[in-house]
Scaffold this motif. Structure first.
Motif, PDB file in Angstrom:
ATOM      1  N   GLN A  56       8.823   1.373   7.843  1.00 56.08           N
ATOM      2  CA  GLN A  56       7.671   0.336   8.094  1.00 56.08           C
ATOM      3  C   GLN A  56       7.545  -0.023   8.705  1.00 56.08           C
ATOM      4  N   LEU A  59       5.436   2.917  11.003  1.00 57.42           N
ATOM      5  CA  LEU A  59       3.985   3.065  10.161  1.00 57.42           C
ATOM      6  C   LEU A  59       3.146   1.927  10.570  1.00 57.42           C
ATOM      7  N   ALA A  71      -1.587   7.261  11.121  1.00 58.62           N
ATOM      8  CA  ALA A  71      -0.078   7.341  11.057  1.00 58.62           C
ATOM      9  C   ALA A  71       0.627   8.371  10.188  1.00 58.62           C
ATOM     10  N   CYS A  75       3.915   9.408   9.571  1.00 59.57           N
ATOM     11  CA  CYS A  75       4.838   9.453   9.220  1.00 59.57           C
ATOM     12  C   CYS A  75       5.653  11.074   7.950  1.00 59.57           C
ATOM     13  N   PRO A  80      10.818  11.801   7.346  1.00 62.71           N
ATOM     14  CA  PRO A  80      12.494  12.674   6.858  1.00 62.71           C
ATOM     15  C   PRO A  80      12.964  12.823   7.830  1.00 62.71           C
ATOM     16  N   ARG A  96      13.414  10.029  -0.568  1.00 66.53           N
ATOM     17  CA  ARG A  96      12.697   9.338  -1.330  1.00 66.53           C
ATOM     18  C   ARG A  96      13.098  10.184  -2.596  1.00 66.53           C
ATOM     19  N   ASN A 101       4.629  12.517  -6.370  1.00 64.54           N
ATOM     20  CA  ASN A 101       5.161  12.945  -4.771  1.00 64.54           C
ATOM     21  C   ASN A 101       4.224  13.723  -3.926  1.00 64.54           C
ATOM     22  N   ARG A 102       4.590  13.016  -3.246  1.00 57.97           N
ATOM     23  CA  ARG A 102       3.522  13.513  -1.800  1.00 57.97           C
ATOM     24  C   ARG A 102       4.368  15.126  -1.268  1.00 57.97           C
ATOM     25  N   ASN A 103       5.067  14.448  -0.400  1.00 55.87           N
ATOM     26  CA  ASN A 103       5.710  15.894   0.067  1.00 55.87           C
ATOM     27  C   ASN A 103       6.782  16.230  -0.653  1.00 55.87           C
ATOM     28  N   ASN A 106      10.008  15.456  -2.455  1.00 53.58           N
ATOM     29  CA  ASN A 106      10.883  14.369  -2.724  1.00 53.58           C
ATOM     30  C   ASN A 106       9.912  14.608  -4.592  1.00 53.58           C
ATOM     31  N   ILE A 154      11.289   1.557  -5.608  1.00 54.65           N
ATOM     32  CA  ILE A 154      10.250   1.314  -4.672  1.00 54.65           C
ATOM     33  C   ILE A 154       9.140   0.740  -5.393  1.00 54.65           C
ATOM     34  N   CYS A 160       0.497  -0.243   1.350  1.00 50.12           N
ATOM     35  CA  CYS A 160       0.215   0.889   0.429  1.00 50.12           C
ATOM     36  C   CYS A 160      -0.562   1.302   0.285  1.00 50.12           C
ATOM     37  N   CYS A 163      -3.088   4.270   2.284  1.00 52.56           N
ATOM     38  CA  CYS A 163      -2.765   6.376   1.964  1.00 52.56           C
ATOM     39  C   CYS A 163      -2.339   6.350  -0.061  1.00 52.56           C
ATOM     40  N   HIS A 164      -2.124   5.139  -0.418  1.00 50.83           N
ATOM     41  CA  HIS A 164      -2.076   5.528  -1.933  1.00 50.83           C
ATOM     42  C   HIS A 164      -2.551   5.286  -2.849  1.00 50.83           C
ATOM     43  N   TYR A 180      -0.352  17.873   2.948  1.00 52.66           N
ATOM     44  CA  TYR A 180       0.026  18.218   1.365  1.00 52.66           C
ATOM     45  C   TYR A 180      -0.859  18.970   0.158  1.00 52.66           C
ATOM     46  N   ARG A 194       6.037   3.155  -6.868  1.00 53.87           N
ATOM     47  CA  ARG A 194       5.395   4.636  -6.016  1.00 53.87           C
ATOM     48  C   ARG A 194       6.807   5.193  -5.633  1.00 53.87           C
TER      49      ARG A 194
END
Ligand code: HEC
Length: 214
Positions: A56, A59, A71, A75, A80, A96, A101-103, A106, A154, A160, A163-164, A180, A194
């Motif tokens: 964080q 970030l 950012a 990130c 990672p 995580r 998931n984004r990545n 994950n 989480i 957040c 971006c989420h 992504y 999350r």
């Protein structure tokens, strides 16, 4: 009873390098009745607190210096890396995971124990449990090695949503889609889960860590 599950590739490789299993094929995961000691859970919470603080910090710094689009790149490369560094320092697998998931690394595999824990977390939150306190700890025998498996929910605070969230700015969205293309991690609201932190560590390693810390 032996249950064969497919772990995500990242976990499989990490497990491999941390000596949790020697097979490259899907490892066998057996549940064990043995409880994870309180001292180990405390150690995991502490490790995650320090991981979160580092992440964080990066970030927030990146958002302040170059805005959210900048950012994302930070990130993308740091998250990672910070997880990998913590994993190596503690001789564990730390990552995580998320149902959305984004990545791609994950993602939880359909039908895996991690997926069912994430689903349980959602039910526990819906039943009124404080998301900050929701966690799971179990002993598993992975390819014959006694292993502690720990997951911690989480939650999603306001920070957040840039971006989420459901209303991501077009320039932020463009950068996310570029890095992504399969991103599922948008549309969240404050208070949603999350995802979760995941720790896996050989029991023997964990007990030594806890013993030397005392
Ligand atoms: C500046 C944009 C940005 C902000 C703000 C942000 N994230 Fe993320 N988040 C990302 C990116 C990019 C990734 C993918 C990182 C990677 O490649 O490992 C990510 C990944 C994650 C993951 C890993 C699971 C997945 O979907 O791949 C979790 C969990 C997560 N974020 C939680 C949070 C939480 C909680 C906050 C608020 C405290 C937050 N994020 C704020 C950009 C952001």
């Amino acid at each position: 009873m032996q249950v064969r599950v497919l772990l995500p590739l990242g976990l499989l490789l990490a497990s491999f390098s941390y000596g949790l299993n020697a097979a490259v094929a899907a490892p066998s995961v057996e549940a064990s009745d043995e409880a994870v000691p309180e001292a180990v859970i405390k150690y995991y919470k502490k490790t995650l607190m320090s991981f979160t603080k580092t992440l964080q910090g990066e970030l927030k710094g990146a958002i302040e210096s170059g805005g959210p689009t900048n950012a994302i790149s930070v990130c993308h490369s740091s998250a990672p890396k910070i997880a990998e560094e913590a994993s190596q320092a503690e001789n564990m697998h730390l990552s995580r995971v998320s149902l959305k998931n984004r990545n791609p690394n994950n993602e939880v595999v359909a039908g895996s124990w991690q997926e069912s824990v994430l689903q349980q977390f959602e039910q526990r939150k819906a039943a009124g449990e404080d998301p900050m306190q929701i966690d799971y700890a179990a002993t598993q025998v992975i390819n014959g090695v006694e292993t502690y498996a720990y997951m911690k929910a989480i939650p999603t605070p306001d920070l957040c949503l840039t971006c989420h969230g459901a209303d991501v700015k077009p320039e932020v969205q463009a950068k996310l889609s570029e890095l992504y293309p399969e991103d599922k991690a948008v549309g969240y609201a404050v208070g949603d889960l999350r995802g979760a932190f995941l720790i896996m560590q050989a029991k023997e390693v964990a007990l030594k860590k806890v013993e030397t810390a005392q």
